[in-house]
Structure formats: C-alpha cells, structure tokens
Design an enzyme around this catalytic site. Structure first.
Site, mmCIF file in Angstrom:
data_model
loop_
_atom_site.group_PDB
_atom_site.id
_atom_site.type_symbol
_atom_site.label_atom_id
_atom_site.label_comp_id
_atom_site.label_asym_id
_atom_site.label_seq_id
_atom_site.Cartn_x
_atom_site.Cartn_y
_atom_site.Cartn_z
ATOM 1 C CB SER A 140 -0.869 -0.008 1.264
ATOM 2 O OG SER A 140 -1.454 1.258 1.467
ATOM 3 C CE1 TYR A 156 -3.043 -2.573 5.364
ATOM 4 C CE2 TYR A 156 -2.705 -0.290 4.744
ATOM 5 C CZ TYR A 156 -3.025 -1.587 4.398
ATOM 6 O OH TYR A 156 -3.318 -1.903 3.096
HETATM 7 N N1 NAP Z 1 -8.709 -2.008 -0.629
HETATM 8 C C1 NAP Z 1 -7.790 -1.076 -0.653
HETATM 9 O O1 NAP Z 1 -8.080 0.127 -0.794
HETATM 10 C C2 NAP Z 1 -6.331 -1.451 -0.542
HETATM 11 C C3 NAP Z 1 -5.384 -0.445 -0.780
HETATM 12 C C4 NAP Z 1 -4.031 -0.761 -0.695
HETATM 13 C C5 NAP Z 1 -3.659 -2.063 -0.385
HETATM 14 N N2 NAP Z 1 -4.598 -3.024 -0.150
HETATM 15 C C6 NAP Z 1 -4.144 -4.374 0.168
HETATM 16 O O2 NAP Z 1 -4.796 -5.301 -0.677
HETATM 17 C C7 NAP Z 1 -4.859 -6.581 -0.027
HETATM 18 C C8 NAP Z 1 -6.289 -7.111 -0.102
HETATM 19 O O3 NAP Z 1 -7.122 -6.221 0.606
HETATM 20 P P1 NAP Z 1 -8.690 -6.068 0.328
HETATM 21 O O4 NAP Z 1 -8.917 -4.637 0.048
HETATM 22 O O5 NAP Z 1 -9.169 -7.104 -0.618
HETATM 23 O O6 NAP Z 1 -9.201 -6.349 1.821
HETATM 24 P P2 NAP Z 1 -10.374 -7.271 2.407
HETATM 25 O O7 NAP Z 1 -11.565 -7.207 1.536
HETATM 26 O O8 NAP Z 1 -10.486 -6.840 3.828
HETATM 27 O O9 NAP Z 1 -9.757 -8.725 2.313
HETATM 28 C C9 NAP Z 1 -8.692 -9.110 3.133
HETATM 29 C C10 NAP Z 1 -8.338 -10.525 2.790
HETATM 30 O O10 NAP Z 1 -7.235 -10.929 3.623
HETATM 31 C C11 NAP Z 1 -7.574 -12.188 4.164
HETATM 32 N N3 NAP Z 1 -6.916 -12.456 5.433
HETATM 33 C C12 NAP Z 1 -6.854 -11.676 6.529
HETATM 34 N N4 NAP Z 1 -6.173 -12.309 7.500
HETATM 35 C C13 NAP Z 1 -5.817 -13.516 7.001
HETATM 36 C C14 NAP Z 1 -5.114 -14.631 7.504
HETATM 37 N N5 NAP Z 1 -4.636 -14.662 8.761
HETATM 38 N N6 NAP Z 1 -4.904 -15.700 6.693
HETATM 39 C C15 NAP Z 1 -5.383 -15.705 5.445
HETATM 40 N N7 NAP Z 1 -6.076 -14.697 4.907
HETATM 41 C C16 NAP Z 1 -6.288 -13.617 5.682
HETATM 42 C C17 NAP Z 1 -9.092 -12.156 4.334
HETATM 43 O O11 NAP Z 1 -9.567 -13.462 4.474
HETATM 44 P P3 NAP Z 1 -10.937 -13.825 5.267
HETATM 45 O O12 NAP Z 1 -12.003 -13.775 4.216
HETATM 46 O O13 NAP Z 1 -10.671 -15.183 5.810
HETATM 47 O O14 NAP Z 1 -11.125 -12.779 6.339
HETATM 48 C C18 NAP Z 1 -9.490 -11.491 3.039
HETATM 49 O O15 NAP Z 1 -9.530 -12.423 1.992
HETATM 50 C C19 NAP Z 1 -4.369 -6.355 1.411
HETATM 51 O O16 NAP Z 1 -3.035 -6.777 1.531
HETATM 52 C C20 NAP Z 1 -4.458 -4.849 1.573
HETATM 53 O O17 NAP Z 1 -3.543 -4.361 2.526
HETATM 54 C C21 NAP Z 1 -5.932 -2.740 -0.215
#
Ligand code: NAP
Length: 234
Positions: A140, A156
């Site tokens: 990020s 984070y």
């Molecule tokens: N959305 C944004 O704006 C944004 C921006 C920059 C970076 N990111 C990055 O993009 C990535 C995906 O984020 P997202 O936006 O899709 O978030 P999200 O919808 O909250 O999804 C998070 C994912 O991480 C999984 N997870 C969390 N803890 C885990 C664990 N202990 N073992 C296995 N899986 C685990 C969750 O699985 P469960 O379903 O089991 O909870 C879920 O699939 C992250 O690394 C985040 O930091 C997101």
C-alpha cells in the site's frame, strides 16, 4: 510455456481484491489456488471462476497451516510458479503510533509481514530450483516512507513498509534465478478494507498485481514497487 500449466497461489483469495486477482489470473490461463482461511469460502469463489480455480485452506498466521497448504498444493500440482501475498489486515485506521496497543501491532505484523514471509520461505526455494517464479507482495502507498505524512494506521503502515523491505531483500537474494519479486499497490479500492467510497473497483485494483504476477519470460523487472504499473516512491 507462457501461462498455461503455471500454477498461482493467491492468499486471501475468497473476497475483495484477492478474488479479483484469482479471476484475472484464471482468465489469463493459469491454474489458480484460491487460498482462504475458510475452505468453503474458497470453494464458493472457485465455483464462480470455473475449473481453473482450486480451493485451498490457508491461514497465513499459522506456520502449520502454511506448511500443510503448500504440501497439499505441491502434492497435487508439482509446482507453485506464482505467489501473490494478498492477505492483509487493517484495524488501526483511527489510531496513531502513540495510541497503538501491542496486540494490534503484533497481529497486523503477523498477517501482513510474517504471513507473506512464511509463504515465501515455503514456496520460493522450489521456484528457484525450477528457474521460474513470480512473487507479488500486495502492499500500500501507506507503507511508503516517502509518503509517510500522517501518524494514523501505524501498525498497517509499518507492516507494509516492512513488506516493501522484504520485497527488496528477496529480489536481491533471488537475482539471476528466474524468480522476480515485486510489490504492488492496488490503490484505494472498494472492498471490505477499502470500503464502499473508494474510487477504484476491484478490476482496476487487481491490474498491477496481475501484471507483475504474469511478467513474461525474460523480463527482468524485480525488486520494484509499482502502482498503476508505474514505479511508486519507497
Ligand atoms: N482495498 C484497498 O483500498 C487497498 C489499498 C491498498 C492495499 N490493499 C491491500 O490489498 C490486499 C487485499 O485487501 P482487500 O482490500 O481485498 O481487503 P479485504 O476485503 O479486507 O480482504 C482481506 C483478505 O485478507 C484475508 N486475510 C486476513 N487475514 C488472514 C489470515 N490470517 N490468513 C489468510 N487470509 C487472511 C481475508 O480473508 P478472510 O475472508 O478469511 O477474512 C481477506 O480475503 C491487502 O493486503 C491490503 O492491505 C488494499
């Protein structure tokens, strides 16, 4: 071999950006291991994607779970050619570094940094032996030291800063092996973490991670941090 017969493992594949990354990789012809803490959630995503998608139970905070998932995947498919460390946790949006509790710091680091590290240790030596691999750490802009202009989200932020450092170290360690390691910032994207007000949809957010996961043979891009397929300051 271009992407056919390549196998990708995507952590956190059962929702948000992870599901879209799985979908796009399958669309490009890869077999995709949709890894999720709950196998049933991964199974549902796989039914939506089609036969190229295979469910895998995987909690990145458990060394035993990582070992078992990688053993299962290698037993079935022989290699893991692409690793997308996408699983992530962000639960400290309203706090500053001086307000943070130690449990939140540890849990966030365990998921966002150590989880990716565990997967790398379990998967990357096999990639190096085979002379091919693509590792994408989903990071990020909050992790960029160059953009560190607020104390909010301290756990984070520092987890992603450290993940960026891991990206650099792995890329240096693997230079010349055929394994390329890069960090991808998806941008602010609608998801559980990004919320519904984010300007980007999952298709756009997944684009840079998928681009780095499918860099063609002979491409030397490694040790970089990218957003919208362009370098982002560290
Ligand atoms: N959305 C944004 O704006 C944004 C921006 C920059 C970076 N990111 C990055 O993009 C990535 C995906 O984020 P997202 O936006 O899709 O978030 P999200 O919808 O909250 O999804 C998070 C994912 O991480 C999984 N997870 C969390 N803890 C885990 C664990 N202990 N073992 C296995 N899986 C685990 C969750 O699985 P469960 O379903 O089991 O909870 C879920 O699939 C992250 O690394 C985040 O930091 C997101």
């Amino acid at each position: 071999m271009e992407h056919g017969n390549r196998t990708a493992l995507v952590t956190g594949g059962a929702r948000g950006l992870g599901t879209e990354i799985c979908r796009q990789l399958a669309h490009r012809g890869l077999r995709v291991l949709v890894a999720a803490r709950k196998r049933e959630a991964a199974e549902e995503v796989c039914r939506g994607i089609g036969p190229a998608a295979v469910p895998l139970a995987l909690d990145v905070t458990s060394a035993a779970s990582v070992a078992e998932a990688v053993r299962e995947a290698l037993g079935r498919f022989g290699t893991i050619d692409v690793l997308v460390n996408n699983a992530g946790l962000s639960v400290d949006a309203s706090r500053t570094a001086l307000e943070l509790d130690e449990d939140t710091l540890r849990t966030t680091l365990d998921t966002n940094l150590v989880g990716a590290w565990r997967l790398a240790e379990a998967v990357v030596p096999g990639m190096a032996r085979g002379g091919y691999g693509r590792v994408v750490n989903v990071t990020s802009s909050y992790g960029s030291l160059a953009l560190m202009d607020s104390g909010r989200r301290p756990a984070y932020r520092i987890s992603k800063t450290a993940l960026n450092a891991l990206t650099r170290m792995l890329a240096a360690e693997l230079a010349g092996t055929g394994v390329l390691v890069n960090a991808a910032d998806p941008g602010w994207t609608r998801s559980g973490m990004g919320g519904s007000a984010a300007p980007r949809g999952p298709e756009e957010g997944a684009d840079t991670p998928v681009w780095l996961a499918t860099l063609p043979e002979g491409d030397g891009t490694t040790g970089g941090l990218f957003a919208e397929r362009k370098p982002l300051p560290w």
